[in-house]
Design an enzyme around this catalytic site. Structure first.
Site, PDB file in Angstrom:
ATOM      1  N   HIS A 130       4.222 -47.173  68.761  1.00  0.00           N
ATOM      2  CA  HIS A 130       4.491 -47.839  69.795  1.00  0.00           C
ATOM      3  C   HIS A 130       5.833 -47.425  70.524  1.00  0.00           C
ATOM      4  O   HIS A 130       5.730 -46.800  71.356  1.00  0.00           O
ATOM      5  CB  HIS A 130       4.827 -49.317  69.335  1.00  0.00           C
ATOM      6  CG  HIS A 130       5.063 -50.214  70.302  1.00  0.00           C
ATOM      7  ND1 HIS A 130       5.761 -51.334  70.442  1.00  0.00           N
ATOM      8  CD2 HIS A 130       4.395 -50.137  71.791  1.00  0.00           C
ATOM      9  CE1 HIS A 130       5.941 -51.933  71.552  1.00  0.00           C
ATOM     10  NE2 HIS A 130       5.078 -51.552  72.244  1.00  0.00           N
ATOM     11  N   CYS A 162      10.411 -53.831  65.019  1.00  0.00           N
ATOM     12  CA  CYS A 162      10.843 -54.008  66.322  1.00  0.00           C
ATOM     13  C   CYS A 162       9.713 -54.902  67.071  1.00  0.00           C
ATOM     14  O   CYS A 162      10.351 -55.655  68.081  1.00  0.00           O
ATOM     15  CB  CYS A 162      10.788 -52.452  66.996  1.00  0.00           C
ATOM     16  SG  CYS A 162      12.082 -51.620  66.433  1.00  0.00           S
ATOM     17  N   HIS A 163       8.628 -54.513  67.154  1.00  0.00           N
ATOM     18  CA  HIS A 163       7.423 -55.276  67.980  1.00  0.00           C
ATOM     19  C   HIS A 163       6.225 -55.727  67.056  1.00  0.00           C
ATOM     20  O   HIS A 163       5.225 -56.011  67.749  1.00  0.00           O
ATOM     21  CB  HIS A 163       7.113 -54.624  69.436  1.00  0.00           C
ATOM     22  CG  HIS A 163       8.202 -54.015  69.854  1.00  0.00           C
ATOM     23  ND1 HIS A 163       8.882 -52.835  69.787  1.00  0.00           N
ATOM     24  CD2 HIS A 163       8.909 -54.502  70.793  1.00  0.00           C
ATOM     25  CE1 HIS A 163       9.922 -52.566  70.526  1.00  0.00           C
ATOM     26  NE2 HIS A 163       9.902 -53.716  71.165  1.00  0.00           N
ATOM     27  N   GLY A 164       6.361 -55.779  65.812  1.00  0.00           N
ATOM     28  CA  GLY A 164       5.440 -56.362  65.054  1.00  0.00           C
ATOM     29  C   GLY A 164       4.085 -55.522  64.641  1.00  0.00           C
ATOM     30  O   GLY A 164       3.232 -56.082  64.223  1.00  0.00           O
TER      31      GLY A 164
END
Lengths: 199, 405
Positions: A130, A162-164
């Protein structure tokens, strides 16, 4: 005095001179931009040797290759068993989506599944596809050890703080994650039984 | 072409907000320049070109250069190693560094020609006094920038050159030692010196860019001189800067780049004149090289320094030799500008050019008694040239000036 300018010749000269100037200016940009690319000594330091025997069973080690973090995991038979049975949860179970997640030695369905030359030793680039964070290692199944941070049917693998984004124990990305691809593989080979050359 | 571009809608949009059209007209297409400028008038635009080249190559070198005197293996330092890394490992690093090093010398070649042109044709005389004074400031900043830059590779010449020059300031009474320590950031040239010289080496060209803007502005107020030295501002004697002189300057750029790139590619060290051989030896604060001399463009002033027995006097005279340039416009009282119509001044200024070259030669060579005497004679004439100027017009019979050019 009459205007004796031959306008078409003059225009030709404008274009010819301007064109040559543009070519020269473009050529002059090459060394300057080129100088910003990695220098020869940086490129020379692009290979890393590592002895995977130093990794204990079930342990994860983060090493550096070209300044990037690399996971080396010694997968126990229990961990290896976690690889099966959730292909429907994966975005790209066979690692075919992009070149960086595949490798030449992935010539059998087994190797596509384990994503490693020797099943027990997984070696992958540790940057979440990501936005490049290093995912957390959460190898056991279910929520027992990890609580709400992983889904109820957690197969075991990695969770990016950070963003799962979620990856399974073969570092394959799980559907619903913002990450587009499985964790990248880098070229590596076994020099001896346990010594790998990365890069 | 320019006219076509100026008629576009985009240009109109910009013009409404910047007044670009008025600027282009007053500074380029309707800026009147004497029609008889010869090739000596090309060096101004060339100096601007070299300044841009130096800034651009310098920015890229700064991406790899490391200003640190910390030791690495085998008595090398981080700074020296980083320069060698630029030469060996960085893509095109050799090219960019040679462009920068040759560019430094090219800058002085071009600027010295530019100054010589001003001297010969009397461009420094009224109403261009301030234009000339700004130019002298530019020269001083250039010399400073060159000196700071020369320390950066941290070779033997770098180190001992900086040691010698910072010691110059130590000769000043009372203030000498504090000023010296202020420059070096210690008791000798060392790591702090290297760091601040790098900082100043980056600052000075930016100052130059700003002051060059002032130099050009001052020029456009008083307009260009010309080989006859006559005042011509309009009419049949002048032509617009664009396209006539943009094209002529572009031709000059072509000739210059041909020579410059030849040197960069085939003889970048210029047999030790552009990059001194001793500078490939890492700096050693315990051993001075056998023969130490500044790079060629600073040698005339170095000879003036060496020509005096007293250290303080030498330093002061070297300073005076540069400072006297500031007052040149007020020393010369003749009404006629160009050497073409001033037989005595013409001889004097020719001899002055020869003198500066002799001074340069003496400063570059190892000191011998003969060269010292020649250097002292040359130094005497260097100052005599300026000090005789107020007297020259009392007896000089100038030739009749032409009505128009």
């Amino acid at each position: 005095m009459t205007d004796q300018t031959d306008q078409s010749r003059r225009n030709f000269l404008y274009v010819a001179a301007g064109g040559m100037g543009a070519v020269a200016a473009g050529a002059a940009v090459v060394p300057f931009l080129g100088s910003m690319l990695p220098a020869a000594d940086t490129l020379a330091a692009s290979k890393t040797e590592y002895d995977v025997a130093t990794v204990q069973e079930g342990q994860l080690v983060v090493i550096q290759w070209q300044g990037k973090p690399v996971f080396v995991v010694n997968r126990t038979p229990e961990y290896l068993a976690e690889v099966d049975g959730h292909d429907d949860m994966l975005k790209d179970p066979n690692s075919e989506h992009i070149e960086a997640v595949s490798a030449e030695w992935m010539d059998t369905p087994e190797k596509r599944k384990y994503r490693s030359i020797k099943p027990e030793y997984l070696v992958v680039v540790a940057s979440c596809t990501h936005l490049g964070c290093i995912p957390l290692f959460k190898p056991t199944k279910g929520r027992t050890d990890w609580g709400e941070s992983v889904p109820e049917n957690w197969p075991g693998g990695w969770h990016c703080p950070c963003h799962g984004s979620l990856y399974d124990i073969s570092a394959r990305v799980i559907k619903g994650s913002p990450a587009p691809d499985n964790l990248h593989l880098m070229p590596y080979k076994y020099l001896t039984d346990t010594k790998v050359l990365i890069g | 072409m320019l006219e076509k571009m100026m008629k576009t809608k985009l240009f109109g949009w910009i013009d409404e907000r910047t007044g670009a059209e008025a600027i282009i007209k007053s500074q380029l297409t309707e800026y009147q320049v004497p029609k008889n400028l010869n090739y000596m008038w090309n060096f101004g635009s060339l100096a601007l070109l070299v300044l841009v080249l130096q800034i651009v190559t310098g920015i890229f070198l700064a991406m790899y250069y490391k200003p640190s005197a910390a030791m690495t293996y085998g008595s090398y330092t981080v700074a020296f190693d980083s320069v060698e890394r630029i030469m060996r490992d960085v893509n095109f690093g050799w090219l960019i560094r040679y462009m920068h090093a040759v560019g430094a010398s090219a800058f002085f070649v071009v600027v010295y020609m530019h100054i010589g042109r001003g001297l010969y044709y009397g461009s420094f005389k009224g109403p261009r006094e301030l234009l000339w004074i700004i130019g002298v400031i530019i020269l001083l900043i250039m010399q400073g920038a060159a000196f700071f830059g020369y320390l950066l590779p941290w070779g033997q010449m770098s180190f001992w050159g900086a040691t010698v020059i910072t010691n110059l300031f130590g000769a000043l009474p009372v203030l000498g030692e504090p000023v010296q320590q202020l420059l070096m950031g210690g008791f000798s040239v060392g790591d702090p010196t290297l760091n601040r010289f790098f900082s100043l080496h980056y600052l000075f060209p930016l100052l130059l860019a700003a002051i060059v803007g002032g130099h050009i502005h001052a020029l456009h107020v008083v307009h260009s001189n010309n080989p006859t030295g006559l005042d011509v501002h309009a009419g049949k004697s002048t032509i617009p800067f664009h396209p006539y002189y943009t094209v002529k300057d572009a031709f000059g750029v072509g000739v210059f780049l041909t020579i410059y790139t030849y040197i960069v590619f085939f003889n970048p060290q210029m047999s030790g004149y552009f990059i001194e051989v001793d500078n490939y030896v890492p700096a050693n604060n315990l051993q001075t090289p056998a023969h130490i001399a500044p790079v060629w463009y600073l040698t005339p002033w170095y000879t003036i320094l060496r020509s005096f027995e007293s250290k303080l006097l030498g330093v002061l005279m070297m300073g005076a030799s540069l400072a006297i340039l500031f007052v040149l416009p007020f020393l010369d009282r003749s009404k006629v500008r160009s050497s073409r119509y001033r037989p005595v001044y013409r001889q004097m200024v020719f001899l002055f050019f020869v003198t500066v070259i002799v001074l340069g030669y003496c400063g570059h060579s190892a000191p011998t008694p003969t060269l010292k005497l020649i250097g002292q004679l040359a130094t005497t004439y260097y100052f005599a040239f300026f000090l005789l100027l107020p007297l020259v017009n009392k007896f000089e019979k100038t030739k009749p000036l032409p009505e128009e050019i």
